[in-house]
Design an enzyme around this catalytic site. Structure first.
Site, PDB file in Angstrom:
ATOM      1  N   ASP A  62     140.870   0.492  28.036  1.00 25.03           N
ATOM      2  CA  ASP A  62     140.617  -0.777  28.716  1.00 25.03           C
ATOM      3  C   ASP A  62     139.122  -0.947  28.953  1.00 25.03           C
ATOM      4  OD1 ASP A  62     143.410  -1.372  28.988  1.00 25.03           O
ATOM      5  OD2 ASP A  62     143.481   0.071  30.628  1.00 25.03           O
ATOM      6  N   ASP A  64     136.583  -3.322  31.165  1.00 19.02           N
ATOM      7  CA  ASP A  64     136.433  -4.314  32.224  1.00 19.02           C
ATOM      8  C   ASP A  64     134.993  -4.784  32.306  1.00 19.02           C
ATOM      9  OD1 ASP A  64     139.096  -3.854  32.778  1.00 19.02           O
ATOM     10  OD2 ASP A  64     138.691  -2.466  34.428  1.00 19.02           O
ATOM     11  N   ASP A 141     135.117   2.439  44.505  1.00 17.32           N
ATOM     12  CA  ASP A 141     135.680   3.626  45.141  1.00 17.32           C
ATOM     13  C   ASP A 141     134.883   4.900  44.875  1.00 17.32           C
ATOM     14  OD1 ASP A 141     136.384   3.637  42.476  1.00 17.32           O
ATOM     15  OD2 ASP A 141     138.545   3.640  42.815  1.00 17.32           O
TER      16      ASP A 141
END
Length: 457
Positions: A62, A64, A141
């Protein structure tokens, strides 16, 4: 090794010559999005896990993108764009089967608009206050996820020290660990999952609060925990993920009844079976073979099922009734923590309930089991159990031969009225794990229609 320190005000800029990220390793569609944003006058960066994985030699699936364009501005640039989410508004740019997720830079403060909302305990409910790239970096995070790849000069921008942490293979939280876990308890699972996937160590200050805060996961949405479990156990690092859950006190929060069953299983056979199941899952993923959540959860919840069944059989409940009731109870209790869809829970139960039938040698029942649509999965599960319980080897051998033989040859081997093989009560069967066999009840025979005086029963 580069020991320069990054801060949000003075980011570390790693030029192309000093890192290993190449455009040939980035999705062409992600590059299209980055170039289109730049042409539209916006900032656009590859961000997060893709940058992290590329830096440590991985192959991200993926890609992003983070930008200063609002979701509505992104949609105006791409005809193939749709906006999703209320808690966290995002733009999805769709290229056939690939979706490039585009997120607007988020601020880490509440501007009073109501677009950032938290519970009293600190859990983040809504986060749509936009900010700068510096704001966006410090609210992520882990430091390794706060890295930005810039398309204009192919550099990596580091605002929180993540570049050095990737080199040191350390997973470190941004900000106060307790506050960040309270803000989103699922971050504790992400820490274990990413550490297992990347081979990183969780930084001591990030690991220390996890056992105490693990019960906060009970407030997480069960559907989200199911998705997190799939990422954790079906991506090729299931065994190491499970061991990290154990080591950091997260297993009881995620699989409470399994944790109790493993703790009370003195022989350790149940834990050995679960680890072998996870090891086999990792091997299948590595070989690009299909894996199913039904089989995975059948293994993860088998200890809980065995324990529940033992309790019922010791109470004198009929074995067949006890098996179904134990399966239903374990499934129901686990669903309160992890939302296991019925399309997976039903075959999971069938795998469990077929296990006692492998001890049967009556001709009719053998052929009936061979023709069962769940036979192959149930047999694979029997083989898995035999790895931790050698006494099941005879059953495995019989059924392996039965599958290879022609029906006529198999029928000749079988006694039409052969007695059921007696099991050792300590094996890993539904009747095992120390369960005392329940009393057998005679079934009433049904009369054939037309019999008796009333034309029925």
């Amino acid at each position: 090794m580069d020991k320069r320190i990054a801060t949000p005000l003075t980011p570390l800029i790693v030029p192309r010559a000093e890192h290993g990220i190449s455009r040939k390793d980035i999705s062409p569609n992600a590059l299209r999005v980055l170039y289109k944003l730049r042409e539209g006058g916006f900032q656009g960066y590859l961000v997060g896990g893709a940058v992290r994985d590329l830096l440590v030699g991985g192959h991200p699936k993926d890609f992003d993108v983070a930008t200063d364009a609002t979701p509505e501005q992104v949609r105006s640039l791409f005809r193939n764009c749709r906006l999703i989410g209320r808690r966290f508004r995002l733009a999805h740019v769709v290229f056939g089967r690939e979706i490039i997720e585009v997120a607007t830079f988020r601020a880490n403060t509440d501007d009073g608009s109501g677009d950032r909302e938290t519970e009293d305990g600190g859990r983040l409910l809504r986060d749509n206050v936009y900010g700068t790239i510096e704001d966006d970096a410090v609210r992520r995070d882990f430091t390794a996820n706060a890295l930005y790849y810039a398309i204009e000069d192919f550099s990596v921008r580091d605002y929180c020290g993540g570049y050095q942490d990737c080199q040191d293979r350390v997973l470190r939280l941004i900000g106060d660990p307790v506050e960040r876990y309270r803000e989103d308890p699922v971050r504790m699972l992400r820490a274990a999952r990413l550490a297992a996937k990347l081979g990183f160590a969780i930084a001591p200050d990030a690991a220390a609060p996890i056992p105490e805060l693990a019960p906060l996961l009970s407030a997480a949405p069960p559907a989200r925990l199911f998705d997190e479990c799939l990422k954790m156990f079906l991506a090729g690092h299931a065994e190491s993920s499970f061991m990290l859950l154990e080591n950091h006190g997260l297993l009881p929060a995620l699989f409470p009844e399994t944790a109790v069953a493993l703790e009370t299983n003195r022989s350790g056979a149940l834990r050995a079976m679960v680890l072998q199941a996870l090891r086999s899952t990792d091997e299948r993923v590595a070989q690009d073979k299909p894996v199913t959540p039904a089989f995975l959860f059948a293994a993860l919840l088998w200890p809980a099922y065995c324990r529940e069944l033992a309790v019922m059989q010791k109470a004198g409940i009929d074995p067949l009734v006890a098996q179904q009731r134990a399966a239903d109870r374990v499934t129901l209790h686990q669903a309160q923590r992890i939302a296991l869809p019925r399309r997976f829970s039903q075959p999971m139960q069938e795998i469990w309930l077929l296990q006692p039938r492998f001890a049967q040698r009556v001709r009719k029942r053998v052929f009936r089991l061979l023709s069962h649509p769940r036979f192959r999965a149930a047999f694979d599960f029997l083989e898995l159990r035999a790895g931790a319980a050698p006494e099941l080897a005879a059953d495995v051998a019989f059924w392996r031969e039965a599958q290879a033989q022609a029906p006529e040859q198999l029928a000749e081997r079988l006694d039409p009225k052969a007695p059921r093989r007696e099991r050792d009560p300590d094996d890993l069967s539904p009747e095992g794990e120390g369960a005392a066999p329940g009393p057998k009840k005679r079934r009433r025979r049904r009369r054939k229609p037309g019999g008796g005086e009333g034309g029925g029963e």
